[in-house]
Design a protein around this motif. Structure first.
Motif, PDB file in Angstrom:
ATOM      1  N   ASP A 200       0.936  -1.158  -0.114  1.00 10.17           N
ATOM      2  CA  ASP A 200       0.040   0.054   0.031  1.00 10.17           C
ATOM      3  C   ASP A 200       0.960   1.284  -0.047  1.00 10.17           C
ATOM      4  OD1 ASP A 200       0.789  -0.479   2.548  1.00 10.17           O
ATOM      5  OD2 ASP A 200      -0.791   0.400   3.533  1.00 10.17           O
ATOM      6  N   GLU A 203       2.118   1.619  -3.589  1.00 13.14           N
ATOM      7  CA  GLU A 203       0.978   2.241  -4.368  1.00 13.14           C
ATOM      8  C   GLU A 203       0.658   3.471  -4.149  1.00 13.14           C
ATOM      9  OE1 GLU A 203      -3.206  -0.053  -5.645  1.00 13.14           O
ATOM     10  OE2 GLU A 203      -2.775  -0.245  -3.639  1.00 13.14           O
ATOM     11  N   ILE A 223       1.807   1.840 -12.222  1.00  6.85           N
ATOM     12  CA  ILE A 223       1.099   0.913 -11.477  1.00  6.85           C
ATOM     13  C   ILE A 223      -0.126   0.677 -12.045  1.00  6.85           C
ATOM     14  CG2 ILE A 223      -0.237   0.889  -9.350  1.00  6.85           C
ATOM     15  CD1 ILE A 223       1.957   2.187  -7.979  1.00  6.85           C
ATOM     16  N   ARG A 227      -1.942  -2.883 -13.432  1.00  7.09           N
ATOM     17  CA  ARG A 227      -3.243  -3.194 -13.382  1.00  7.09           C
ATOM     18  C   ARG A 227      -3.904  -3.561 -14.501  1.00  7.09           C
ATOM     19  NH1 ARG A 227      -4.432   1.688  -9.335  1.00  7.09           N
ATOM     20  NH2 ARG A 227      -4.131   0.593  -7.270  1.00  7.09           N
ATOM     21  N   THR A 291      -5.770  -4.819  -6.735  1.00 10.18           N
ATOM     22  CA  THR A 291      -4.795  -3.924  -5.835  1.00 10.18           C
ATOM     23  C   THR A 291      -3.158  -4.432  -6.422  1.00 10.18           C
ATOM     24  OG1 THR A 291      -4.385  -5.757  -3.939  1.00 10.18           O
ATOM     25  CG2 THR A 291      -6.344  -4.116  -3.966  1.00 10.18           C
ATOM     26  N   LEU A 292      -2.473  -3.744  -5.755  1.00  6.72           N
ATOM     27  CA  LEU A 292      -0.839  -3.825  -6.115  1.00  6.72           C
ATOM     28  C   LEU A 292      -0.605  -4.876  -5.608  1.00  6.72           C
ATOM     29  CD1 LEU A 292       1.496  -3.041  -7.807  1.00  6.72           C
ATOM     30  CD2 LEU A 292       2.174  -1.769  -5.637  1.00  6.72           C
TER      31      LEU A 292
END
Length: 305
Positions: A200, A203, A223, A227, A291-292
């Motif tokens: 997080d 990210e 990023i 995705r 999410t990453l």
């Protein structure tokens, strides 16, 4: 933790590695690693313990000699450690301080021997990190040792900040201050190379990210680009006939949820799926991007564990 800074060549990237390899006996810690970190960006370097992140950083700093390949900081070969370090402020994963010196004495020493320091900004950072400078370093907790190193690094005007797991030992409030400092450094034009396992954090802060797997780069991308390489989950509700997604390009794993609701995963451009949904009487649509962390686990084949 910091080194002398000098004007850098405007045409050179902040970090450039070409075929960087490090072997310890029969073990290859880093294999054929090539990447370029642009000036002024926050670059995330992700991988679990043992992936080779810290070894890569030591190679970039010239602290260990590469078995093969090369690396440079602003065009200076890292094998010339003294020259390359003039551009860098570095915070290691495990901060060691002079145990008999107080925090104030350590910051004073680092300011005299390292990069140019913004003393007014350093005072602001001391307050924001709630750092007690009157105690000897031997009495500091892991978090407080980390705070000293972070204050010293962020107060410099070194063009490159290399941060190796910098928030270990920090509580959530101090982690928030750290993130604020990274943004301020980027706004000043400094480059930040952030090695972390906190997804997080990466990210939230990074412009681009590299994922390291067993000493090899699995991916280097923005990023948002990462995705797009992964599936997006879509859930829709409808009043009429269900949308026909059977032969829609990019639509995978359609699931009937009952009650005029369905869920599907989507890979690649969203246009074909949106056109198929537009032809149906869709009431609601919910889209969830991965999410990453989910992207990262995909690279290790562990997402479904």
């Amino acid at each position: 933790m910091a080194a002398f800074a000098e004007p850098v060549r405007p045409s050179e990237p902040a970090i450039e590695a070409r075929g960087l390899t490090k072997r310890f006996g029969r073990t290859t810690a880093v294999a054929d690693l090539s990447l370029t970190v642009r000036r002024g960006e926050v670059f995330g370097f992700l991988g679990p313990n043992g992936a080779g992140k810290s070894t890569t950083i030591r190679l970039l700093l010239g602290l260990v000699r590469a078995s093969a390949g090369s690396a440079s900081l602003f065009g200076d070969d890292v094998r010339d450690v003294r020259r390359a370090h003039r551009h860098v402020a570095y915070v290691p994963a495990d901060v060691a301080l002079w145990p008999s010196l107080t925090g104030a004495e350590i910051l004073h020493l680092l300011a005299r021997t390292g990069s140019e320091v913004d003393l007014a900004y350093r005072e602001v950072l001391i307050d924001r990190f709630a750092l007690d400078l009157d105690r000897a370093a031997a009495t500091y907790s892991t978090g407080n040792r980390q705070k000293v190193a972070l204050v010293a690094a962020f107060a410099t005007r070194a063009p490159l900040l290399i941060l190796d797991e910098p928030t270990s030992g920090l509580d959530p409030l101090m982690d928030r201050e750290f993130r604020r400092c990274v943004v301020e450094a980027r706004d000043r034009g400094q480059t930040v190379f952030l090695s972390s396992h906190l997804l997080d954090e990466v990210e939230a802060l990074c412009d681009r990210v590299a994922i390291l797997r067993s000493g090899r780069l699995a991916e280097v991308a923005r990023i948002a680009e990462l995705r797009r390489l992964r599936r997006t989950e879509v859930e829709v509700s409808f009043t009429g006939d269900p949308p026909d997604l059977a032969r829609t390009p990019g639509v995978l794993d359609t699931e009937d949820l009952g009650g005029s609701r369905l869920r599907f995963t989507m890979s690649g451009p969203a246009g074909p799926a949106l056109r198929a949904l537009a032809a149906a009487e869709v009431e609601t649509i919910e889209v969830r991007e991965p999410t990453l962390e989910e992207i990262f686990l995909d690279y290790y084949g562990e997402r479904d564990r």
